[in-house]
Scaffold this active site. Structure first.
Site, PDB file in Angstrom:
ATOM      1  N   ARG A 187       0.817  -1.216   0.000  1.00 14.66           N
ATOM      2  CA  ARG A 187       0.000   0.000   0.000  1.00 14.66           C
ATOM      3  C   ARG A 187       0.851   1.266   0.000  1.00 14.66           C
ATOM      4  NH1 ARG A 187      -3.077  -0.747   4.521  1.00 14.66           N
ATOM      5  NH2 ARG A 187      -1.946   0.809   5.697  1.00 14.66           N
ATOM      6  N   TYR A 247     -16.586  20.380 -12.226  1.00 12.59           N
ATOM      7  CA  TYR A 247     -17.042  19.037 -12.590  1.00 12.59           C
ATOM      8  C   TYR A 247     -18.154  18.622 -11.620  1.00 12.59           C
ATOM      9  CZ  TYR A 247     -16.292  13.937 -13.233  1.00 12.59           C
ATOM     10  OH  TYR A 247     -16.416  12.585 -13.457  1.00 12.59           O
ATOM     11  N   ASP A 269      -8.266  21.666 -10.488  1.00 13.24           N
ATOM     12  CA  ASP A 269      -8.492  20.487 -11.330  1.00 13.24           C
ATOM     13  C   ASP A 269      -7.882  20.810 -12.691  1.00 13.24           C
ATOM     14  OD1 ASP A 269      -9.527  18.589 -13.127  1.00 13.24           O
ATOM     15  OD2 ASP A 269     -11.314  18.271 -11.894  1.00 13.24           O
ATOM     16  N   LYS A 329      -8.057  10.573 -18.106  1.00 19.53           N
ATOM     17  CA  LYS A 329      -8.251  11.247 -19.380  1.00 19.53           C
ATOM     18  C   LYS A 329      -6.964  11.198 -20.215  1.00 19.53           C
ATOM     19  CE  LYS A 329     -12.300  11.916 -17.654  1.00 19.53           C
ATOM     20  NZ  LYS A 329     -12.666  13.024 -16.802  1.00 19.53           N
TER      21      LYS A 329
HETATM   22  C1  LIG Z   1     -13.434  12.918 -15.491  1.00 16.62           C
HETATM   23  C2  LIG Z   1     -13.139  14.079 -14.643  1.00 16.62           C
HETATM   24  C3  LIG Z   1     -12.899  13.945 -13.280  1.00 16.62           C
HETATM   25  C4  LIG Z   1     -13.073  12.637 -12.560  1.00 16.62           C
HETATM   26  O1  LIG Z   1     -12.191  11.659 -12.950  1.00 16.62           O
HETATM   27  P1  LIG Z   1     -12.559  10.119 -12.793  1.00 16.62           P
HETATM   28  O2  LIG Z   1     -11.282   9.430 -13.059  1.00 16.62           O
HETATM   29  O3  LIG Z   1     -13.649   9.847 -13.792  1.00 16.62           O
HETATM   30  O4  LIG Z   1     -13.043   9.927 -11.384  1.00 16.62           O
HETATM   31  C5  LIG Z   1     -12.541  15.060 -12.574  1.00 16.62           C
HETATM   32  N1  LIG Z   1     -12.444  16.261 -13.149  1.00 16.62           N
HETATM   33  C6  LIG Z   1     -12.689  16.433 -14.452  1.00 16.62           C
HETATM   34  C7  LIG Z   1     -12.541  17.805 -15.032  1.00 16.62           C
HETATM   35  C8  LIG Z   1     -13.055  15.363 -15.241  1.00 16.62           C
HETATM   36  O5  LIG Z   1     -13.335  15.549 -16.538  1.00 16.62           O
END
Ligand SMILES: *Cc1c(COP(=O)(O)O)cnc(C)c1O
Length: 395
Positions: A62, A115, A187, A212
């Site tokens: 971990r 988001y 973010d 992403k």
């Molecule tokens: C997809 C996304 C997230 C969340 O990511 P996950 O891996 O799907 O939990 C957070 N912020 C933005 C801007 C996103 O597009």
């Protein structure tokens, strides 16, 4: 690349492309160019003294293996941070970071363009812990000053905003936050950590849905959080207390994706610009929300702060008739209707900002579309969209 970028790269050593190409190599052994995929829970130590001292580099699955270290260090380098923590999803990185930074009685400033699952976390979890969230206009800039209270602990940014793509004035906000001892978290998923370096603009923590563009192939969920040197020790300590962990196969795939992020994002940007420019000229389209395009909202700020753009943008229709939009997108051949983005494939989703905004009034009626432009030939994507507009207009 501008002269300033060239100089910055020189000061840091190799250019970003070079670093990305070699990321994680320090953990490769036996002459291989990739680190091994270590599956481990148990990690033994030589003896009693080592056990109590806890000084061996690897202690327990971990707490990390060479596979995880390779990605953590690569992300920290990508984001110009001191260190990075890995999470099993982007949302886990966001929620855990807020839990690490906030306690009962604290106040959080959250961009209204965030988001939506982040918003739901504030409402569904933080509120119950006695942490108050105030949503602010993403375009607020330096006026964020007026919203900071005695107990304001964190300002959360997302730029460009999810779905509606507002560019935030990051340096104006972080300047005030630093002066008032408020921590800023951003973010940074849209820039992929590659085209925007928030820590260079005064942010304290950059979080990303690695799902992403870092992973880049629509097959792994991953989150990252990268901090400054100042915050690192306390952040890492609490991160380990939360028990978050990512399996080695997913970490390996993310590292593999990272090696090609420069070429992939460059092509996504090129394709997205081609398609977005074409959409700008369509009679049906009232607005293209893509700060990389001249003439769009936030373009000047994007030019000031970013070195590139990803393949994600939105559009607003002049006459948004729900069934006509359905006729357009339900039968596209190359665009799937689906969440997530950053992979090789093109996607579209409908959204309506009036249904979730609270701090700002979205002044337009009706459904908008968000596109992710993949690695297909842009002419093929345009043909597909043109047929979609024909169906829309025939409706
Ligand atoms: C997809 C996304 C997230 C969340 O990511 P996950 O891996 O799907 O939990 C957070 N912020 C933005 C801007 C996103 O597009």
């Amino acid at each position: 690349m501008s002269d300033k970028d060239k100089k910055d790269n020189k000061d840091r050593g190799y250019a970003d492309q070079t670093k990305i190409s070699h990321a994680g190599r320090q953990y490769a052994v036996h002459g291989m160019v990739n680190p091994g995929v270590y599956h481990a829970s148990t990690i033994t130590v030589p003896g009693l003294e080592d056990w109590f001292a806890g000084t061996t580099k690897y202690k327990y699955g971990r707490y990390g293996t060479p596979t995880l270290r390779a990605l953590e260090e690569s992300i920290a380098e990508l984001e110009h941070g001191h260190g990075s923590c890995l999470y099993p999803s982007g949302l886990a990185a966001i929620s855990s970071t807020l839990l690490i930074l906030l306690k009962s009685g604290d106040h959080l400033l959250m961009t209204d363009s965030v988001y939506q699952p982040t918003r739901k976390f504030c409402e569904g979890i933080l509120a119950g812990l006695g942490i108050e969230t105030t949503y602010y206009d993403p375009l607020i800039g330096g006026d964020i000053n007026t919203l900071i209270k005695e107990n304001t602990k964190v300002i959360f940014l997302e730029s460009p905003g999810s779905l509606t793509m507002e560019m935030q004035d990051v340096p104006a906000i972080t300047k005030i936050a630093r002066a008032k001892n408020v921590i800023t978290v951003i973010d940074n998923t849209w820039g992929g950590g590659h085209y925007f370096k928030p820590l260079d603009f005064g942010c304290d923590i950059s979080v990303q849905a690695g799902t992403k563009y870092i992973v880049g192939h629509s097959d792994v969920m991953l989150g990252t959080a990268t901090t400054t040197k100042t915050l690192w020790d306390s952040y890492r300590h609490k991160y380990l207390l939360l028990g978050q962990h990512v399996g080695p196969d997913d970490v390996y795939l993310a590292l593999r994706g990272l090696h090609t992020i420069d070429v992939r994002m460059e092509r996504h940007m090129k394709n997205a610009k081609t398609v977005a420019e074409w959409l700008q000229d369509r009679d049906e389209v009232a607005e293209v929300m893509y700060p990389a395009l001249p003439g769009t909202a936030g373009h000047e700020m994007w030019k000031r702060d970013y070195s590139g753009a990803c393949g994600l943008f939105s559009i607003r229709f002049k006459n948004p008739v729900r069934d006509a939009i359905a006729a357009m997108i339900d039968n596209l051949s190359l665009f799937g209707i689906g969440a997530s983005w950053g992979g090789f494939e093109s996607l579209v989703i409908p959204f309506d900002p009036t249904t979730y905004r609270t701090a700002t009034n979205w002044p337009h009626e009706g459904i908008c579309l968000r596109f992710h432009i993949g690695l297909e030939a842009p002419e093929d994507l345009i043909d597909d969209l043109e047929a979609g507009f024909d169906r829309m207009n025939a409706f």
